[in-house]
Design a protein around this motif. Sequence first.
Motif, PDB file in Angstrom:
ATOM      1  N   PHE A  94     -66.466 -17.431  74.250  1.00  0.00           N
ATOM      2  CA  PHE A  94     -65.810 -17.206  75.541  1.00  0.00           C
ATOM      3  C   PHE A  94     -64.805 -16.080  75.380  1.00  0.00           C
ATOM      4  O   PHE A  94     -64.553 -15.604  74.262  1.00  0.00           O
ATOM      5  CB  PHE A  94     -65.113 -18.477  76.053  1.00  0.00           C
ATOM      6  CG  PHE A  94     -64.036 -19.014  75.135  1.00  0.00           C
ATOM      7  CD1 PHE A  94     -62.727 -18.552  75.201  1.00  0.00           C
ATOM      8  CD2 PHE A  94     -64.321 -20.010  74.217  1.00  0.00           C
ATOM      9  CE1 PHE A  94     -61.733 -19.043  74.364  1.00  0.00           C
ATOM     10  CE2 PHE A  94     -63.336 -20.516  73.371  1.00  0.00           C
ATOM     11  CZ  PHE A  94     -62.047 -20.030  73.445  1.00  0.00           C
ATOM     12  N   ASN A 136     -65.049 -19.438  87.133  1.00  0.00           N
ATOM     13  CA  ASN A 136     -65.571 -19.503  85.765  1.00  0.00           C
ATOM     14  C   ASN A 136     -66.335 -18.221  85.418  1.00  0.00           C
ATOM     15  O   ASN A 136     -67.432 -18.256  84.854  1.00  0.00           O
ATOM     16  CB  ASN A 136     -66.485 -20.728  85.589  1.00  0.00           C
ATOM     17  CG  ASN A 136     -66.745 -21.036  84.115  1.00  0.00           C
ATOM     18  OD1 ASN A 136     -65.958 -20.675  83.246  1.00  0.00           O
ATOM     19  ND2 ASN A 136     -67.864 -21.702  83.839  1.00  0.00           N
ATOM     20  N   GLN A 193     -66.163 -14.391  83.545  1.00  0.00           N
ATOM     21  CA  GLN A 193     -65.398 -13.661  82.530  1.00  0.00           C
ATOM     22  C   GLN A 193     -66.051 -12.336  82.136  1.00  0.00           C
ATOM     23  O   GLN A 193     -65.875 -11.865  81.016  1.00  0.00           O
ATOM     24  CB  GLN A 193     -65.245 -14.516  81.270  1.00  0.00           C
ATOM     25  CG  GLN A 193     -64.591 -15.874  81.522  1.00  0.00           C
ATOM     26  CD  GLN A 193     -64.323 -16.616  80.239  1.00  0.00           C
ATOM     27  OE1 GLN A 193     -63.514 -16.182  79.420  1.00  0.00           O
ATOM     28  NE2 GLN A 193     -64.997 -17.742  80.038  1.00  0.00           N
ATOM     29  N   ASN A 252     -64.646 -21.286  79.182  1.00  0.00           N
ATOM     30  CA  ASN A 252     -65.785 -21.476  80.097  1.00  0.00           C
ATOM     31  C   ASN A 252     -65.657 -22.715  80.980  1.00  0.00           C
ATOM     32  O   ASN A 252     -66.656 -23.356  81.325  1.00  0.00           O
ATOM     33  CB  ASN A 252     -67.095 -21.553  79.310  1.00  0.00           C
ATOM     34  CG  ASN A 252     -67.390 -20.286  78.531  1.00  0.00           C
ATOM     35  OD1 ASN A 252     -67.020 -19.192  78.965  1.00  0.00           O
ATOM     36  ND2 ASN A 252     -68.017 -20.409  77.378  1.00  0.00           N
ATOM     37  N   VAL A 291     -67.694 -25.459  72.438  1.00  0.00           N
ATOM     38  CA  VAL A 291     -68.254 -24.324  73.175  1.00  0.00           C
ATOM     39  C   VAL A 291     -69.684 -24.079  72.694  1.00  0.00           C
ATOM     40  O   VAL A 291     -69.897 -23.824  71.503  1.00  0.00           O
ATOM     41  CB  VAL A 291     -67.408 -23.054  72.958  1.00  0.00           C
ATOM     42  CG1 VAL A 291     -68.016 -21.877  73.701  1.00  0.00           C
ATOM     43  CG2 VAL A 291     -65.973 -23.291  73.406  1.00  0.00           C
TER      44      VAL A 291
END
Length: 480
Positions: A316, A253, A255, A321, A329
């Motif tokens: 995201f 998870n 990024q 996410n 989100v």
Amino acid sequence: MEKPRYQSVTIPIILSFLLIIITFSYDICTAIDVEQDELGALINAFVPLVLGVLSLVIMAMVLIFSRKEKIAFYTLIFLGAVNLATAVFLKFNFKDFSPLNSNHDLTTSKVLLSSVLTPINERSKIIIENLDGLPDNDVLAFSFVHKSGITNSDIRKKTFDHKEVTVCLINNASSDLIIRGMALSDDELWHIKSIKKDDKIQSTYPLVITPSGQVYITVEFTAAKIEQRIKAPWWKYLLKTQNFLAVQSRYFNYQKLRGATCINTKGILVLKTDSKTEPYCNIHLNGLWQYKVEGDWEPDLQRVVNTLGFGTVIGFKNFDNGLNGNKLVPFSDEVTGNCFSVADQSKSVRITKIAAYHGCCSVEAVDSTCYYYPAKNKMFPLFVSMPRTRQMLFPNGYNTGVNSVCFKPDYPFVLKVGKSDMERKRNFQSKIGLRIWKARDLNGSPISNAFILGADHLGARGTNYDYQDEVLYIENVKIK
């Protein structure tokens, strides 16, 4: 005679000190503004790591095969100096890949573009109309996919680009408008493909536009500067490594990788006119370049909406996410609702397909966008995707070539894109198939009665919760 051995604390001290130098060097290399050069950022991220690992290996070999502390310390000093020198070199040689303050020819030679960045007055002598309709009349958005190595028989890799955009210049004055010249901020990224007046190609200046007359300018995003840059064979492995890390990061998870395999670049087209109050007119250019198609090679949704001139916070990058379509989100502009209603009954609802990034030649690739009324089964089609336009901005619809439609629904309505429905109960495992965000301009101000929708094809082999399989922009609606 036995060689002298190191003292018990020497080896840990040497290795610890070298690790500190490597870490410090990496911090120096990566203390950069990544957005200035996202490809260059890959060099700054990987070179110190590779050099650091190589330094540790060399140091270990010296400690194993040489028993002299003096040699070990000299090696430490040398390797530390190499790491620090490389870090400083990369740090201070990192610069903006496509600066907007370039010099370029407009009259005789060299007009400083940064000195003419003035906004277009609403009562200007010249009116600019972007035929795409978005992001703005004086802001154009382009997308380009690197094609090297794609064979003619590989139909899945054949894709269209949105590398050409046309603007219409309209003379808003009662006298002739004279355009004395045009220039681009970087000819290695952008190209004026054609200038048309009265359906005839114009190639000389000055260009005279009579009152209410029109001239069409087509600008092409060639990305030649980027394409030339990545010709070196090691770029192929660098980009593949970055993509591999992006894929593996999903399991954690994570990024926030430095650098990218998709990059944004900006430019300016400057028009020099005979206007005494506004002699220079600027058209801003936003380019989106990607190395390969599909999966984590695709640009993330936040990058897409920023290219299109929106300041909406998606929340995201490559995936939601780890929410897997189950929740909204947090810390984003996402909103919830099961249907839309018309905001201003005197106007039509307008919906534009602003992007598509999904697989080719599958059932999902040709799904239609439609709407229906709650509790009714009849679907009203809006447009259907073309498989070859599944990796680009402003994808065209089947046959008509239309990517924007206006309609007047009689009641509150629900949108459906392929198998993704606004109503969660109709989706695979009742997940969120269409995420909806409040549209904002680049300054972060809300755009009245406008929303951005991102669809992900749920329950399919390629489901990855990136929500940019189909991206829509809808106007004149309220969410319920």
